[in-house]
Design an enzyme around this catalytic site. Sequence first.
Site, PDB file in Angstrom:
ATOM      1  N   GLY A   1       0.845  -1.197   0.000  1.00  0.00           N
ATOM      2  CA  GLY A   1       0.000   0.000   0.000  1.00  0.00           C
ATOM      3  C   GLY A   1       0.869   1.232   0.000  1.00  0.00           C
ATOM      4  O   GLY A   1       2.063   1.174   0.327  1.00  0.00           O
TER       5      GLY A   1
ATOM      6  N   CYS B   1       6.016  -0.438   6.751  1.00  0.00           N
ATOM      7  CA  CYS B   1       5.565   0.811   6.163  1.00  0.00           C
ATOM      8  C   CYS B   1       6.720   1.355   5.325  1.00  0.00           C
ATOM      9  O   CYS B   1       7.860   1.380   5.812  1.00  0.00           O
ATOM     10  CB  CYS B   1       5.199   1.804   7.274  1.00  0.00           C
ATOM     11  SG  CYS B   1       4.655   3.420   6.668  1.00  0.00           S
ATOM     12  N   LEU B   2       6.433   1.758   4.095  1.00  0.00           N
ATOM     13  CA  LEU B   2       7.522   2.240   3.225  1.00  0.00           C
ATOM     14  C   LEU B   2       8.188   3.494   3.790  1.00  0.00           C
ATOM     15  O   LEU B   2       9.309   3.810   3.412  1.00  0.00           O
ATOM     16  CB  LEU B   2       7.007   2.495   1.805  1.00  0.00           C
ATOM     17  CG  LEU B   2       6.531   1.250   1.044  1.00  0.00           C
ATOM     18  CD1 LEU B   2       6.101   1.624  -0.369  1.00  0.00           C
ATOM     19  CD2 LEU B   2       7.597   0.175   1.003  1.00  0.00           C
TER      20      LEU B   2
ATOM     21  N   HIS C   1      -2.691   6.876   7.505  1.00  0.00           N
ATOM     22  CA  HIS C   1      -1.760   7.869   6.929  1.00  0.00           C
ATOM     23  C   HIS C   1      -2.498   9.167   6.565  1.00  0.00           C
ATOM     24  O   HIS C   1      -1.947  10.253   6.700  1.00  0.00           O
ATOM     25  CB  HIS C   1      -1.098   7.319   5.663  1.00  0.00           C
ATOM     26  CG  HIS C   1       0.127   6.486   5.909  1.00  0.00           C
ATOM     27  ND1 HIS C   1       1.273   6.998   6.477  1.00  0.00           N
ATOM     28  CD2 HIS C   1       0.387   5.178   5.652  1.00  0.00           C
ATOM     29  CE1 HIS C   1       2.189   6.026   6.550  1.00  0.00           C
ATOM     30  NE2 HIS C   1       1.676   4.917   6.065  1.00  0.00           N
TER      31      HIS C   1
ATOM     32  N   GLN D   1       2.835   9.970   1.808  1.00  0.00           N
ATOM     33  CA  GLN D   1       4.145   9.311   1.733  1.00  0.00           C
ATOM     34  C   GLN D   1       4.951   9.729   0.505  1.00  0.00           C
ATOM     35  O   GLN D   1       6.141   9.421   0.413  1.00  0.00           O
ATOM     36  CB  GLN D   1       3.970   7.788   1.724  1.00  0.00           C
ATOM     37  CG  GLN D   1       3.390   7.245   3.020  1.00  0.00           C
ATOM     38  CD  GLN D   1       3.274   5.745   2.966  1.00  0.00           C
ATOM     39  OE1 GLN D   1       2.320   5.203   2.426  1.00  0.00           O
ATOM     40  NE2 GLN D   1       4.263   5.047   3.511  1.00  0.00           N
TER      41      GLN D   1
ATOM     42  N   HIS E   1      -4.266   0.668   7.724  1.00  0.00           N
ATOM     43  CA  HIS E   1      -2.931   1.275   7.819  1.00  0.00           C
ATOM     44  C   HIS E   1      -2.838   2.505   6.905  1.00  0.00           C
ATOM     45  O   HIS E   1      -2.385   3.575   7.328  1.00  0.00           O
ATOM     46  CB  HIS E   1      -1.875   0.229   7.451  1.00  0.00           C
ATOM     47  CG  HIS E   1      -0.458   0.744   7.437  1.00  0.00           C
ATOM     48  ND1 HIS E   1       0.496   0.335   8.337  1.00  0.00           N
ATOM     49  CD2 HIS E   1       0.151   1.652   6.621  1.00  0.00           C
ATOM     50  CE1 HIS E   1       1.644   0.973   8.080  1.00  0.00           C
ATOM     51  NE2 HIS E   1       1.457   1.774   7.036  1.00  0.00           N
ATOM     52  N   GLU E   2      -3.297   2.344   5.670  1.00  0.00           N
ATOM     53  CA  GLU E   2      -3.195   3.463   4.704  1.00  0.00           C
ATOM     54  C   GLU E   2      -4.158   4.586   5.078  1.00  0.00           C
ATOM     55  O   GLU E   2      -3.818   5.766   4.941  1.00  0.00           O
ATOM     56  CB  GLU E   2      -3.460   2.973   3.277  1.00  0.00           C
ATOM     57  CG  GLU E   2      -2.499   1.905   2.767  1.00  0.00           C
ATOM     58  CD  GLU E   2      -1.032   2.245   2.958  1.00  0.00           C
ATOM     59  OE1 GLU E   2      -0.664   3.437   2.911  1.00  0.00           O
ATOM     60  OE2 GLU E   2      -0.244   1.310   3.182  1.00  0.00           O
TER      61      GLU E   2
HETATM   62 NI    NI Z   1       2.603   3.079   5.912  1.00  0.00          NI
END
Ligand code: NI
Length: 146
Positions: free
Chosen positions: A45, A88-89, A134, A50, A130-131
């Site tokens: 994701g 998480c990226l 963000h 991000q 999770h997304e």
């Molecule tokens: Ni993330």
Amino acid sequence: MLEIITYPNPILTKPCQPIANPTDLEIKQLITDMTKAMRAHDGLGLAAPQIGKNIRLFLTEIDHELMVFINPEIQKLSGKDTRAEEGCLSFPGQYLPVVRPDKVKIKFTDTSGQKQIIKANGLLARAIQHEFDHLEGILFIERTDS
Ligand code: NI
């Protein structure tokens, strides 16, 4: 290639603004670029903050199914609370256990500008939560119970 913003960049903790025109060319291009960046980093994701845009847009790709969520609203969280490791990226190499409900019902606008409501469970439900976090400026380090 879009650069992935990493913690502790303050962009990651700012709440995101709704997208006024989900079918704008600029948004379509952004989705294409975000998809490339997510795949290049083997992410499940990616959310707009991000890549430095504080707008309400995120992608998921689970089992080769790409989904795009514009202006998402979580309508219901249900099912068993489930604990699993998340990555998480924006936190390269870091994996932390997070407890989340197993099911989610979410309303969003798709890439053609249509409103949709879907129900998800398991890994997709986790990725969506999770997304979505963000977009609220919430990071998984705040959710971990470790
Ligand atoms: Ni993330």
